[in-house]
Design a protein around this motif. Structure first.
Motif, mmCIF file in Angstrom:
data_model
loop_
_atom_site.group_PDB
_atom_site.id
_atom_site.type_symbol
_atom_site.label_atom_id
_atom_site.label_comp_id
_atom_site.label_asym_id
_atom_site.label_seq_id
_atom_site.Cartn_x
_atom_site.Cartn_y
_atom_site.Cartn_z
ATOM 1 N N TRP A 67 0.825 -1.211 0.000
ATOM 2 C CA TRP A 67 0.000 0.000 0.000
ATOM 3 C C TRP A 67 0.862 1.265 0.000
ATOM 4 O O TRP A 67 0.590 2.226 -0.710
ATOM 5 C CB TRP A 67 -0.922 0.002 1.217
ATOM 6 N N ILE A 68 1.898 1.256 0.828
ATOM 7 C CA ILE A 68 2.768 2.440 0.921
ATOM 8 C C ILE A 68 3.452 2.701 -0.420
ATOM 9 O O ILE A 68 3.526 3.846 -0.892
ATOM 10 C CB ILE A 68 3.818 2.267 2.042
ATOM 11 N N LYS A 69 3.966 1.636 -1.056
ATOM 12 C CA LYS A 69 4.633 1.799 -2.357
ATOM 13 C C LYS A 69 3.659 2.322 -3.408
ATOM 14 O O LYS A 69 4.026 3.155 -4.249
ATOM 15 C CB LYS A 69 5.237 0.466 -2.807
ATOM 16 N N GLU A 70 2.433 1.822 -3.388
ATOM 17 C CA GLU A 70 1.418 2.328 -4.320
ATOM 18 C C GLU A 70 1.136 3.808 -4.055
ATOM 19 O O GLU A 70 1.033 4.620 -4.993
ATOM 20 C CB GLU A 70 0.123 1.523 -4.183
ATOM 21 N N ASP A 71 1.024 4.162 -2.787
ATOM 22 C CA ASP A 71 0.667 5.540 -2.428
ATOM 23 C C ASP A 71 1.781 6.531 -2.725
ATOM 24 O O ASP A 71 1.520 7.698 -3.024
ATOM 25 C CB ASP A 71 0.288 5.625 -0.945
ATOM 26 N N LEU A 72 3.031 6.080 -2.645
ATOM 27 C CA LEU A 72 4.142 6.986 -2.910
ATOM 28 C C LEU A 72 4.212 7.411 -4.376
ATOM 29 O O LEU A 72 4.927 8.340 -4.726
ATOM 30 C CB LEU A 72 5.465 6.336 -2.495
ATOM 31 N N LYS A 73 3.443 6.724 -5.229
ATOM 32 C CA LYS A 73 3.356 7.133 -6.630
ATOM 33 C C LYS A 73 2.289 8.214 -6.841
ATOM 34 O O LYS A 73 2.188 8.783 -7.917
ATOM 35 C CB LYS A 73 2.993 5.931 -7.517
ATOM 36 N N ARG A 109 8.108 2.775 8.038
ATOM 37 C CA ARG A 109 8.327 2.235 6.692
ATOM 38 C C ARG A 109 8.294 3.330 5.625
ATOM 39 O O ARG A 109 9.067 3.271 4.657
ATOM 40 C CB ARG A 109 7.276 1.181 6.371
ATOM 41 N N LYS A 110 7.432 4.318 5.808
ATOM 42 C CA LYS A 110 7.413 5.415 4.839
ATOM 43 C C LYS A 110 8.760 6.120 4.803
ATOM 44 O O LYS A 110 9.285 6.448 3.738
ATOM 45 C CB LYS A 110 6.303 6.415 5.193
ATOM 46 N N LYS A 111 9.319 6.352 5.984
ATOM 47 C CA LYS A 111 10.609 7.029 6.055
ATOM 48 C C LYS A 111 11.698 6.179 5.406
ATOM 49 O O LYS A 111 12.533 6.677 4.640
ATOM 50 C CB LYS A 111 10.957 7.299 7.516
ATOM 51 N N GLU A 112 11.694 4.876 5.686
ATOM 52 C CA GLU A 112 12.707 3.984 5.108
ATOM 53 C C GLU A 112 12.585 3.915 3.586
ATOM 54 O O GLU A 112 13.594 3.980 2.869
ATOM 55 C CB GLU A 112 12.552 2.574 5.694
ATOM 56 N N LEU A 301 5.760 6.839 -11.386
ATOM 57 C CA LEU A 301 4.772 7.646 -10.675
ATOM 58 C C LEU A 301 3.477 7.659 -11.472
ATOM 59 O O LEU A 301 3.464 7.431 -12.683
ATOM 60 C CB LEU A 301 5.280 9.086 -10.525
ATOM 61 N N MET A 302 2.383 7.949 -10.780
ATOM 62 C CA MET A 302 1.096 8.030 -11.464
ATOM 63 C C MET A 302 0.998 9.321 -12.259
ATOM 64 O O MET A 302 1.575 10.351 -11.884
ATOM 65 C CB MET A 302 -0.054 7.965 -10.457
#
Length: 499
Positions: A67-73, A109-112, A301-302
């Motif tokens: 989810w985090i990887k998807e959201d970072l896009k 995890r977001k920070k890492e 990125l999206m």
């Protein structure tokens, strides 16, 4: 203890560049003994941390990471909150832990992940989702002539893939139009793109490597959200992959020269060419490049919801004829706007003249090459035919083809009105060629009237249909040579000429 980056800097400056301990210490504001210690240290042991498995969190960590990887896009406003993730885990994944546990893990995890993405962007040579961009030049057959045109290449070092598009110039509008087309075709935006110091993107390079970007390029970067990198001046090898791909594209797709009628239509055929080229093994990884490119796509990125207007706006003053200069080319507006400030919208293929309400006064195809002037005559003809005394004819007529300039100067005022009305009626796409031919024909017996010019105009149009060669509908028999007596009738009957 110093940070890893500081230690790395010390070892590079002392061991590779030969700097003294004292000089490095002075720059870093640390003790020279500290510099000596880290410059000569042989082993850097990693401190081991005792880890305890979180039994409740372990099963859902891969889900949260995904989810985090998807959201970072995505833009921040479209990203899930930690609270939302907790609710989804509780409702759909039978999670029994607390919301605080989820919030702590998400924050960490977001920070890492952000840090790893930042560090991964530095090498750029083989990281999925990164790209390099440059222009090349190739020969094309256009209107029976061979001309050189630029083509924009975006290469992807990780998968050894590429896309390319052909343009009439290497200006800012062509660069951004090409990048946006590629983003939209791929359905995503590379995380990091490396450029040479292209003038469409960089206005000025300062002494410490900082750059002043062009306004349009800077807004383009902010709109799509990718990170940009520029090569150091004179260091084109820093984008070696796209340099090699520019040559590959030219040798495999653009030689011998392609015949083009419409550049945009030609560009539509290039997507499939580039994609078909991926059906081969990577030179080093021995995996299909098409499979590796899927990893590139998954790291992109999206796309933003809205496209970017690849245009720049300028405020220009027109001359006494109502003509403005854009990049050394001349474009007409209207005599009503002579010697006034005009707003101009400039795209890669169009020049739009706008009034103060941003309404289009005139729209031109953007000029490239040797042609220097584009005239849209209707605004001039309408005004001239209605108020011929209100304008100095010589000024306006100087913009006409010389054959019409001479003719109009020899007309009476009434004849001028009629001639201008005729031009307004017959002129199509601002092309005088047929009208020039008609006036030449009509003038062969002296100064012609507008009726004579009009008659000759339609004669010129229909001339190709006047002398059509008629092909026989039936096969005629060969006629025998003429002789006295009736024997030639017998010969004709034997040849089947009469049924």
């Amino acid at each position: 203890m110093l940070a890893v980056a500081q230690i790395d800097y010390i070892r590079h400056e002392v061991n590779q560049k030969g700097e003294s301990y004292a000089d490095v210490a002075r720059r870093m504001e640390v003790d020279p003994r500290t510099v000596s210690k880290y410059a000569n240290q042989e082993e850097f042991k990693r401190k081991k941390k005792q880890k305890r498995k979180a039994r409740v969190m372990e099963p859902v960590k891969p889900i949260i990471d995904k989810w985090i990887k998807e959201d970072l896009k995505k833009k921040k406003k479209y990203q899930r909150t930690a609270k939302k993730m907790y609710e989804q885990l509780r409702d759909f994944h039978s999670f029994t832990g607390s919301d605080r546990t989820v919030r702590d893990y998400v924050s960490k995890r977001k920070k890492e992940l952000k840090e790893s993405m930042t560090e991964a962007a530095l090498p750029l040579e083989s990281i999925p989702g990164t790209a390099q961009v440059d222009f090349g030049t190739g020969p094309f057959n256009y209107d029976s002539e061979t001309i050189d045109l630029p083509y924009l290449v975006m290469s992807f070092p990780y998968s050894n893939s590429f896309y390319f598009q052909v343009f009439p110039s290497e200006n800012t509008e062509c660069l951004l139009e090409g990048l946006q087309r590629m983003f939209q075709h791929m359905g995503g935006v590379p995380k990091t793109i490396r450029f040479d110091n292209l003038s469409p993107a960089v206005n000025k390079i300062f002494s410490k490597g900082e750059r002043e970007l062009t306004d349009t390029f800077e807004r383009f970067v902010l709109h799509f959200g990718f990170q940009y990198e520029f090569c150091n001046p004179g260091k084109g090898n820093e984008k070696g992959h796209v340099e090699a791909m520019v040559k590959y594209v030219r040798n495999n797709f653009l030689l011998p020269e392609n015949r083009i009628i419409n550049v945009d239509h030609f560009n539509e055929t290039l997507w499939e060419m580039a994609e078909k080229d991926r059906d081969r093994l990577h030179y080093d990884k021995k995996i299909l490049q098409s499979k590796l490119f899927e990893e590139d796509l998954n790291s992109f990125l999206m796309l933003p919801e809205k496209g970017f207007e690849c245009a720049r706006y300028e405020e220009l003053k027109s001359d006494k004829y109502g003509i403005v200069n854009v990049d050394t080319k001349q474009y007409s507006t209207s005599p009503r706007f002579a010697q006034q400030k005009i707003r101009v919208r400039i795209t890669y293929n169009e020049i739009a003249i706008l009034n103060e309400d941003n309404e289009v006064i005139a729209k031109h195809t953007r000029l490239y090459g040797v042609r220097r002037k584009s005239m849209i005559w209707q605004p001039y003809l309408d005004l001239l035919s209605k108020r011929p005394r209100a304008i100095k004819y010589s000024s306006i007529y100087n913009q006409f083809p010389s054959i019409w300039t001479d003719y109009l100067k020899n007309c009476t005022e009434e004849e001028q009105k009629n001639a201008l009305r005729l031009l307004g009626e017959l002129l199509k796409n601002d092309d005088f060629s047929l009208l020039n031919e008609a006036l030449t024909m009509a003038s062969s017996h002296g100064h012609p009237s507008t009726d004579q010019i009009k008659h000759c105009f339609y004669t010129v149009i229909n001339q190709s249909n006047t002398y059509k060669e008629i092909s026989p509908a039936i096969n005629l028999p060969t006629m025998p040579a003429a002789t006295r007596g009736l024997s030639h009738y017998d010969s004709l009957l034997q040849s089947g000429g009469v049924s």
